[in-house]
Design an enzyme around this catalytic site. Structure first.
Site, PDB file in Angstrom:
ATOM      1  N   TYR A  24     -18.929   2.935  -1.512  1.00 17.34           N
ATOM      2  CA  TYR A  24     -17.871   3.396  -0.605  1.00 17.34           C
ATOM      3  C   TYR A  24     -18.469   3.666   0.773  1.00 17.34           C
ATOM      4  CZ  TYR A  24     -14.388   6.525   1.436  1.00 17.34           C
ATOM      5  OH  TYR A  24     -13.495   7.120   2.279  1.00 17.34           O
ATOM      6  N   ASP A  27       1.840  -0.005   4.395  1.00 13.38           N
ATOM      7  CA  ASP A  27       1.213   0.751   3.301  1.00 13.38           C
ATOM      8  C   ASP A  27       1.529   0.041   1.989  1.00 13.38           C
ATOM      9  OD1 ASP A  27       0.437   4.138   3.150  1.00 13.38           O
ATOM     10  OD2 ASP A  27       0.573   2.907   1.343  1.00 13.38           O
TER      11      ASP A  27
END
Ligand code: UDP
Length: 327
Positions: free
Chosen positions: A147, A31
């Site tokens: 997106y 992450d």
């Protein structure tokens, strides 16, 4: 089982990591902490190995993939507000990141689950979306559709790897997932409304509030992701994952106010004011859950009031712990 969760410090990723740890899996998290937060997985201690880096770093992805049996790919730029304000980063993160994860999982032949989104259906006006439906997206000068397009490219790439290389990959389209730890900072409606209501501030409903959504509890979504991963015969397929109980955004606002006991009032905010000019919203977005129901017996069990109560309790607890309003 050894599992890598990309985006594992994010909202859904942290719940997934926790569930995997609880069933005895060894969990690795990758992450970059852009929208994820280390605090989300801190309580898991050394039962999770966390590497802070991005999925754009191919060397890191390769090293981590090599160490595990399966990969859940959740890392992505998410949240309408973030996507509209940072379109370049969104497109590159989502397309290049997924390409890298596909290449490396294919290299070591690790089973892969990709999280896509109901956004790929675009602004189709159907009441219920089925996995095989056509996509209806807006023009390229409207960032929201960038997106949707980036996640659709991820799906095309995954399908291509499956067809050409028999790479075992399964695709999930998540519909409006909510629950504890979700932040409202990137525009998500439920944490935004709860935060506003807890502060007795106006609850901002965009547009006329007649648009509908189906909110799924993260605690229902996570077992579905694990269930699909565990079914090795389900590769090269797309599954909707969500809840099919629909609510208008106006009704959602009133329910949040009622369940928090707030004195807030609902205010209508024009889309242009909320997102800038040229924003397209979709009116309805409800998943068909037939396919995933037939495949793994999936059925969401948490209703909207239970979901709201969990989010409200979590935000209150965070405010108390941090001594500052939760975001
Ligand atoms: N929305 C709203 N007030 C907010 C944030 C969002 O009325 O403070 C609306 C938004 O315009 C959309 C719905 O709530 O119609 C869901 O928004 P969200 O960004 O959570 O998810 P998505 O649009 O991706 O479904």
């Amino acid at each position: 089982m050894r599992a890598l969760v990309t985006g594992g410090a994010g909202f859904i990723g942290s719940h997934l990591s926790e569930a995997l740890v609880n069933r005895g899996d060894e969990v690795f998290v990758l992450d970059d902490l852009s929208t994820g937060r280390f605090e989300n997985i801190e309580h898991l201690g050394d039962r999770v190995t966390c590497v802070v880096d991005t999925t754009l770093n191919q060397d890191t992805v390769r090293e981590m993939v090599r160490e595990v049996d399966v990969v859940y790919h959740l890392a992505a730029s998410v949240g309408v507000q973030l996507v509209v304000s940072q379109p370049t980063r969104t497109l590159i993160n989502n397309i290049k990141g997924t390409e890298t994860v596909l290449e490396e999982t294919c290299r070591y032949r690790r089973r892969l689950l990709i999280t896509s989104t109901s956004e790929v259906y675009g602004k189709g006006t159907k009441e219920i979306f089925y996995e095989h439906d056509d996509r209806v997206v807006g023009p390229t000068d409207r960032p929201r559709w960038g997106y949707a397009a980036s996640k659709a490219v991820d799906e095309y790439l995954a399908m291509a790897f499956w067809r050409e290389k028999r790479h075992p990959v399964v695709i999930t389209r998540l519909f409006n997932t909510v629950g504890p730890r979700q932040t409202g900072r990137y525009g998500m409606v439920v944490p935004n409304f709860v935060r506003q209501a807890l502060r007795n501030e106006p609850v901002t409903v965009y547009g006329d509030g007649k648009q509908t959504r189906c909110f799924a509890y993260v605690g229902d979504i996570v077992p579905a992701l694990i269930g699909l991963m565990d079914r090795k015969d389900l590769s090269g397929a797309v599954f909707n994952v969500g809840n099919d109980e629909s609510v208008t955004i106006e009704e959602l606002a009133h329910r949040v106010i009622a369940r928090t006991g707030s004195t807030s009032k609902v205010v209508l905010v024009p889309y242009e004011e909320a997102y800038g000019p040229g924003y397209d919203d979709m009116l309805h977005r409800r998943p068909s859950l037939e396919k995933i129901g037939a495949a793994i017996g999936y059925k969401p069990t948490t209703n909207l009031d239970q979901i709201l109560d969990a989010v409200i309790a979590d935000m209150r607890a965070r405010e108390e712990r941090d001594g500052a309003p939760a975001t």
